[in-house]
Design a protein around this motif. Structure first.
Motif, PDB file in Angstrom:
ATOM      1  N   PHE A 126       0.861  -1.178   0.000  1.00 22.24           N
ATOM      2  CA  PHE A 126       0.000   0.000   0.000  1.00 22.24           C
ATOM      3  C   PHE A 126       0.901   1.232   0.000  1.00 22.24           C
ATOM      4  CE2 PHE A 126      -2.801  -3.253   1.663  1.00 22.24           C
ATOM      5  CZ  PHE A 126      -3.981  -2.992   0.978  1.00 22.24           C
ATOM      6  N   SER A 127       0.930   1.920  -1.127  1.00 23.43           N
ATOM      7  CA  SER A 127       1.840   3.057  -1.265  1.00 23.43           C
ATOM      8  C   SER A 127       1.490   3.806  -2.538  1.00 23.43           C
ATOM      9  CB  SER A 127       3.298   2.570  -1.353  1.00 23.43           C
ATOM     10  OG  SER A 127       3.521   1.874  -2.575  1.00 23.43           O
ATOM     11  N   HIS A 128       2.123   4.958  -2.711  1.00 21.64           N
ATOM     12  CA  HIS A 128       2.117   5.556  -4.040  1.00 21.64           C
ATOM     13  C   HIS A 128       2.881   4.610  -4.967  1.00 21.64           C
ATOM     14  CE1 HIS A 128       0.319   9.244  -2.663  1.00 21.64           C
ATOM     15  NE2 HIS A 128       1.277   9.456  -1.775  1.00 21.64           N
ATOM     16  N   GLY A 129       2.656   4.767  -6.268  1.00 17.52           N
ATOM     17  CA  GLY A 129       3.319   3.871  -7.194  1.00 17.52           C
ATOM     18  C   GLY A 129       3.515   4.499  -8.555  1.00 17.52           C
ATOM     19  N   TRP A 130       4.335   3.859  -9.344  1.00 26.22           N
ATOM     20  CA  TRP A 130       4.544   4.223 -10.745  1.00 26.22           C
ATOM     21  C   TRP A 130       4.855   2.936 -11.492  1.00 26.22           C
ATOM     22  CZ3 TRP A 130       9.664   5.078 -13.275  1.00 26.22           C
ATOM     23  CH2 TRP A 130      10.720   4.543 -12.541  1.00 26.22           C
ATOM     24  N   MET A 131       5.139   3.017 -12.787  1.00 23.98           N
ATOM     25  CA  MET A 131       5.365   1.784 -13.533  1.00 23.98           C
ATOM     26  C   MET A 131       6.576   1.024 -12.998  1.00 23.98           C
ATOM     27  SD  MET A 131       6.856   3.036 -17.250  1.00 23.98           S
ATOM     28  CE  MET A 131       7.110   1.356 -17.854  1.00 23.98           C
ATOM     29  N   GLY A 132       7.466   1.729 -12.300  1.00 24.51           N
ATOM     30  CA  GLY A 132       8.635   1.100 -11.699  1.00 24.51           C
ATOM     31  C   GLY A 132       8.368   0.419 -10.381  1.00 24.51           C
ATOM     32  N   GLY A 133       7.109   0.446  -9.903  1.00 23.96           N
ATOM     33  CA  GLY A 133       6.766  -0.297  -8.703  1.00 23.96           C
ATOM     34  C   GLY A 133       6.357   0.571  -7.533  1.00 23.96           C
ATOM     35  N   ASN A 284       4.726  -2.633 -21.145  1.00 29.96           N
ATOM     36  CA  ASN A 284       4.384  -3.378 -19.936  1.00 29.96           C
ATOM     37  C   ASN A 284       5.524  -4.280 -19.485  1.00 29.96           C
ATOM     38  OD1 ASN A 284       1.326  -3.329 -18.819  1.00 29.96           O
ATOM     39  ND2 ASN A 284       1.385  -2.714 -20.972  1.00 29.96           N
ATOM     40  N   GLN A 285       6.315  -4.769 -20.431  1.00 25.51           N
ATOM     41  CA  GLN A 285       7.474  -5.582 -20.057  1.00 25.51           C
ATOM     42  C   GLN A 285       8.470  -4.803 -19.204  1.00 25.51           C
ATOM     43  OE1 GLN A 285       8.687  -6.995 -24.074  1.00 25.51           O
ATOM     44  NE2 GLN A 285       8.639  -9.036 -23.163  1.00 25.51           N
ATOM     45  N   MET A 286       8.454  -3.498 -19.320  1.00 23.56           N
ATOM     46  CA  MET A 286       9.375  -2.656 -18.562  1.00 23.56           C
ATOM     47  C   MET A 286       8.868  -2.367 -17.146  1.00 23.56           C
ATOM     48  SD  MET A 286      10.275   0.116 -21.539  1.00 23.56           S
ATOM     49  CE  MET A 286      10.615  -0.404 -23.224  1.00 23.56           C
ATOM     50  N   SER A 287       7.661  -2.782 -16.835  1.00 22.83           N
ATOM     51  CA  SER A 287       7.073  -2.464 -15.536  1.00 22.83           C
ATOM     52  C   SER A 287       7.581  -3.406 -14.451  1.00 22.83           C
ATOM     53  CB  SER A 287       5.545  -2.550 -15.612  1.00 22.83           C
ATOM     54  OG  SER A 287       5.118  -3.902 -15.724  1.00 22.83           O
ATOM     55  N   TYR A 288       7.560  -2.914 -13.222  1.00 17.78           N
ATOM     56  CA  TYR A 288       7.956  -3.725 -12.073  1.00 17.78           C
ATOM     57  C   TYR A 288       7.054  -4.951 -11.939  1.00 17.78           C
ATOM     58  CZ  TYR A 288       8.724  -4.940  -7.121  1.00 17.78           C
ATOM     59  OH  TYR A 288       8.985  -5.598  -5.941  1.00 17.78           O
ATOM     60  N   ALA A 289       5.758  -4.773 -12.183  1.00 14.44           N
ATOM     61  CA  ALA A 289       4.826  -5.896 -12.045  1.00 14.44           C
ATOM     62  C   ALA A 289       5.208  -7.036 -12.978  1.00 14.44           C
ATOM     63  CB  ALA A 289       3.400  -5.432 -12.327  1.00 14.44           C
ATOM     64  N   TYR A 290       5.550  -6.702 -14.216  1.00  8.01           N
ATOM     65  CA  TYR A 290       5.910  -7.739 -15.182  1.00  8.01           C
ATOM     66  C   TYR A 290       7.239  -8.388 -14.804  1.00  8.01           C
ATOM     67  CZ  TYR A 290       6.734 -10.093 -19.635  1.00  8.01           C
ATOM     68  OH  TYR A 290       6.979 -11.048 -20.596  1.00  8.01           O
ATOM     69  N   ILE A 298       5.436 -15.677  -9.658  1.00  9.05           N
ATOM     70  CA  ILE A 298       4.324 -15.346  -8.771  1.00  9.05           C
ATOM     71  C   ILE A 298       3.374 -14.381  -9.475  1.00  9.05           C
ATOM     72  CG2 ILE A 298       3.683 -14.398  -6.519  1.00  9.05           C
ATOM     73  CD1 ILE A 298       5.386 -16.995  -6.456  1.00  9.05           C
ATOM     74  N   GLU A 299       2.080 -14.625  -9.368  1.00 10.64           N
ATOM     75  CA  GLU A 299       1.081 -13.711  -9.923  1.00 10.64           C
ATOM     76  C   GLU A 299       1.179 -12.352  -9.233  1.00 10.64           C
ATOM     77  OE1 GLU A 299      -3.556 -13.350  -8.998  1.00 10.64           O
ATOM     78  OE2 GLU A 299      -3.113 -15.118 -10.235  1.00 10.64           O
ATOM     79  N   VAL A 300       1.062 -11.294 -10.038  1.00 12.39           N
ATOM     80  CA  VAL A 300       1.098  -9.932  -9.501  1.00 12.39           C
ATOM     81  C   VAL A 300      -0.148  -9.187  -9.961  1.00 12.39           C
ATOM     82  CG1 VAL A 300       2.355  -7.747  -9.397  1.00 12.39           C
ATOM     83  CG2 VAL A 300       3.623  -9.905  -9.533  1.00 12.39           C
ATOM     84  N   ARG A 301      -0.850  -8.615  -9.015  1.00 15.54           N
ATOM     85  CA  ARG A 301      -1.999  -7.773  -9.323  1.00 15.54           C
ATOM     86  C   ARG A 301      -1.548  -6.318  -9.209  1.00 15.54           C
ATOM     87  NH1 ARG A 301      -6.323 -11.254  -5.563  1.00 15.54           N
ATOM     88  NH2 ARG A 301      -5.933 -13.249  -6.639  1.00 15.54           N
ATOM     89  N   ALA A 302      -1.766  -5.557 -10.267  1.00 12.48           N
ATOM     90  CA  ALA A 302      -1.258  -4.185 -10.303  1.00 12.48           C
ATOM     91  C   ALA A 302      -2.066  -3.372 -11.297  1.00 12.48           C
ATOM     92  CB  ALA A 302       0.222  -4.177 -10.702  1.00 12.48           C
ATOM     93  N   ALA A 303      -2.049  -2.070 -11.136  1.00  8.46           N
ATOM     94  CA  ALA A 303      -2.690  -1.195 -12.115  1.00  8.46           C
ATOM     95  C   ALA A 303      -2.010  -1.394 -13.468  1.00  8.46           C
ATOM     96  CB  ALA A 303      -2.581   0.257 -11.670  1.00  8.46           C
ATOM     97  N   ALA A 304      -2.813  -1.591 -14.512  1.00  8.12           N
ATOM     98  CA  ALA A 304      -2.249  -1.713 -15.857  1.00  8.12           C
ATOM     99  C   ALA A 304      -1.632  -0.377 -16.256  1.00  8.12           C
ATOM    100  CB  ALA A 304      -3.340  -2.109 -16.845  1.00  8.12           C
ATOM    101  N   LEU A 305      -0.589  -0.420 -17.079  1.00 10.18           N
ATOM    102  CA  LEU A 305       0.082   0.820 -17.467  1.00 10.18           C
ATOM    103  C   LEU A 305      -0.902   1.783 -18.129  1.00 10.18           C
ATOM    104  CD1 LEU A 305       3.653   0.130 -18.833  1.00 10.18           C
ATOM    105  CD2 LEU A 305       2.845   0.444 -16.500  1.00 10.18           C
TER     106      LEU A 305
END
Length: 359
Positions: A126-133, A284-290, A298-305
């Protein structure tokens, strides 16, 4: 005993967001859902307070029992922990080495993998976030480490040392996908312990935003095209995009130039859909989630880019992805095969099976 690790970041703007409260709300929700009375251990790591809380809920002889142990092994974060850099950006000050870092979270996960493998069912940030996580403290990865050299005759003297290779910047507390799942942060044995912690149906959940404005706007410009359809669009259809900005064109060009060359215009674009689809997949490949899901399985649930999260105003009082991104959701679902979280909060589900053919 099932384990849930809840991480609360810092609202570094100090505008009243209490991520610890959101983590506590998540704990309360998961306990309400525990109708089978499974024994649960909730571990809460709160960056702002420096606190680690372990709360065990068990049901001996069918009776609910709760025990809580809390320690403060890390230095709390306050407004005084922040400064403004030359660009006018608020950042965590360097050399705050006793402030909690995401590497401490990783260490806790590995500890579970060592002592209680297969028990971690949820890792939530639970935090602020960006595509880098997750942005746990809004720190810098400037590849410079600040050392304080003791001076017996006065204040310690700061000395700056370069950080090289894949080593993390010790001043940095936030997620860095390209560094976090490789040595020296996680060598193969450490990565195995990290993976081993999770239950077979375990997952990570990044509750913050993933809103690069250029990706959002480029998606929007594509979706506004008269050639575009929310589903069933042929891969060879040329999509004319008169609504792009120069930034949109530059971003897509840096991905597609090796295949299509330099785009002739900065104010319009006409590209076969298969290239646009692939470009947004590459983003999306560049995102922390990916990176997280590919490196760990491990499955990751995250806001889509291109989408951002907002705070619930009622109900569970957690977070959700803003509902106004329907067109983006449809693109990700219908053209990249993404699924969305089972709780209906509109977070994308990243798995290592997510792929897109290279045109």
């Amino acid at each position: 005993m099932k384990q849930i690790l809840l991480v609360a970041g810092v609202d570094f703007e100090f505008h009243g967001v209490d991520f610890r409260s959101l983590a506590d709300n998540r704990r309360a929700l998961l306990e309400r859902k525990n109708t089978k009375h499974d024994d649960l251990r909730f571990i809460t790591m709160d960056v702002r307070s420096g606190q680690v809380e372990v709360r065990d809920i068990t049901f001996p002889s069918g009776k609910r029992t709760e025990t809580v142990a809390s320690t403060t092994p890390f230095t709390p974060v306050t407004q005084a922990s922040y400064g403004t850099n030359a660009a006018g950006q608020v950042r965590l000050k360097p050399a705050l080495y006793t402030v909690m870092s995401i590497t401490d979270v990783y260490a806790r996960v590995r500890d579970i993998g060592s002592k209680d493998p297969g028990t971690l069912v949820e890792l939530s940030f639970f935090s602020h976030g960006w595509m880098g996580g997750p942005i746990l403290a809004n720190s810098n990865d400037d590849r410079l480490m600040t050392l304080m050299i003791p001076n017996p005759f006065g204040p310690a003297t700061p000395m700056t040392v370069a950080v090289t290779g894949n080593a993390r910047d010790p001043d940095d507390k936030d997620a860095r996908g390209h560094l976090d799942f490789v040595a020296p942060t996680m060598d193969p044995p450490a990565l195995k312990l990290f993976k081993d912690a999770f239950a077979s149906d375990g997952y990570a959940w990044l509750w913050g935003c993933a809103f690069p404005k250029v990706i959002h706007h480029a998606l929007w410009a594509m979706e506004q095209s008269k050639d575009y359809k929310s589903s069933g669009l042929g891969q060879d259809v040329v999509v004319h995009m008169p609504a792009v900005t120069a930034d949109d064109v530059a971003y897509l060009e840096q991905i597609l130039a090796p295949k299509l060359g330099t785009f002739p215009s900065r104010s319009s674009l006409a590209v076969q859909f298969k290239y646009l689809r692939w470009a947004f997949f590459v983003a999306n490949q560049m995102s922390y989630a990916y990176v997280f899901t590919v490196m760990t399985g491990i499955e990751v649930r995250a806001a889509a880019l291109g989408t951002y999260a907002e705070y619930d105003t009622a109900g569970d009082k957690l977070m959700n992805v803003y509902s106004g991104f329907t067109a983006h959701f449809n693109f990700y679902k219908n053209y990249l095969g993404m699924k969305f979280d089972p709780e209906g909060r509109r977070y994308a589900v990243y798995t290592s099976a997510l792929t897109c053919p290279v045109p």
